[in-house]
Scaffold this active site. Sequence first.
Site, PDB file in Angstrom:
ATOM      1  N   HIS A  98       0.848  -1.197   0.000  1.00 47.43           N
ATOM      2  CA  HIS A  98       0.000   0.000   0.000  1.00 47.43           C
ATOM      3  C   HIS A  98       0.883   1.246   0.000  1.00 47.43           C
ATOM      4  CE1 HIS A  98      -2.899   3.040   1.193  1.00 47.43           C
ATOM      5  NE2 HIS A  98      -3.834   2.206   0.785  1.00 47.43           N
ATOM      6  N   SER A 218     -10.599   7.424  -3.086  1.00 48.95           N
ATOM      7  CA  SER A 218     -11.788   8.278  -2.940  1.00 48.95           C
ATOM      8  C   SER A 218     -13.051   7.697  -3.571  1.00 48.95           C
ATOM      9  CB  SER A 218     -11.519   9.690  -3.484  1.00 48.95           C
ATOM     10  OG  SER A 218     -10.536  10.329  -2.699  1.00 48.95           O
TER      11      SER A 218
HETATM   12  P1  13P Z   1      -9.746   6.298   0.334  1.00 48.08           P
HETATM   13  O1  13P Z   1     -10.915   5.468  -0.126  1.00 48.08           O
HETATM   14  O2  13P Z   1      -9.956   6.854   1.720  1.00 48.08           O
HETATM   15  O3  13P Z   1      -9.341   7.318  -0.670  1.00 48.08           O
HETATM   16  O4  13P Z   1      -8.509   5.296   0.499  1.00 48.08           O
HETATM   17  C1  13P Z   1      -8.200   4.450  -0.538  1.00 48.08           C
HETATM   18  C2  13P Z   1      -7.190   3.495  -0.065  1.00 48.08           C
HETATM   19  O5  13P Z   1      -6.050   3.830   0.180  1.00 48.08           O
HETATM   20  C3  13P Z   1      -7.601   2.083   0.116  1.00 48.08           C
HETATM   21  O6  13P Z   1      -6.514   1.251   0.315  1.00 48.08           O
END
Ligand code: 13P
Length: 256
Positions: A98, A218
């Site tokens: 990640h 998002s």
């Molecule tokens: P958001 O949905 O908060 O943008 O985060 C995405 C994410 O990093 C999932 O691993």
Amino acid sequence: MQSMNKPIVVANWKMNPQSLAEAKRLFDSVGKGLKDIKNTEVVICPPFIYLPLLNNGGRTSIKLGAQDVFWEKKGAFTGEISSKMLKDLGCQYVIIGHSERRRYFNETDEVVNKKLKTALATKLNPILCIGETQQERKKGKTKEILKRQLTNALEKISDFRLHTSDFVIAYEPIWAIGTGKACSPAEAKRAGDFIRSTVSNIYNQKFAENLSILYGGSVNSQNAKPYIFEADFQGLLIGGASLKAKEFIKIVKSVS
Ligand code: 13P
């Protein structure tokens, strides 16, 4: 080239919520709200410490995943968690690479490669995250970055080994994570198509066609659908919106 796999929606809770009671409440609400969902794979990745307490022995169809794993099997590695420990707790998936791990914990492509190998060796399904920063995107380097991340992450890993697990790739443009500025489905599709063709070059077309590629960044209940139905993604990786049961349930239902 498009995979026909059933959609997979993954919740990455990150370092949330702040109490076990809240974690249980959120998990139970999501489980209840999605108990009739059959044609979508739903995976929740809570912080490590909540995993054993959310493992309900398959009473709901929701699968458990971890947010990270260490590459060594066992031993003197203070603070780390092995893939065998995760398997033992009923984990079926693990997020690897990640961007927040890469950024705050200096995880390199080499580390990501080692973690992938460990997960595959224990039959933990890896969710490999890749994606470019805003700066890289502005310089027109998106493809170069994706190709580098993929090639290095998959180095010396055979398609046979990937085949025997439900290996998944998540395209998460870093500039779209937690910003409320989701990548447009059209732009995400270009990246997704490029990822698939790169995987096809590394392995072969058949393997690439059957691969599930997720979009993350998002995503909410209002914007989720087009990634699946227009941009050829086979699923979604959800951060912020996965912490609100109603919103997460809506997202899953919208793509099921
Ligand atoms: P958001 O949905 O908060 O943008 O985060 C995405 C994410 O990093 C999932 O691993």
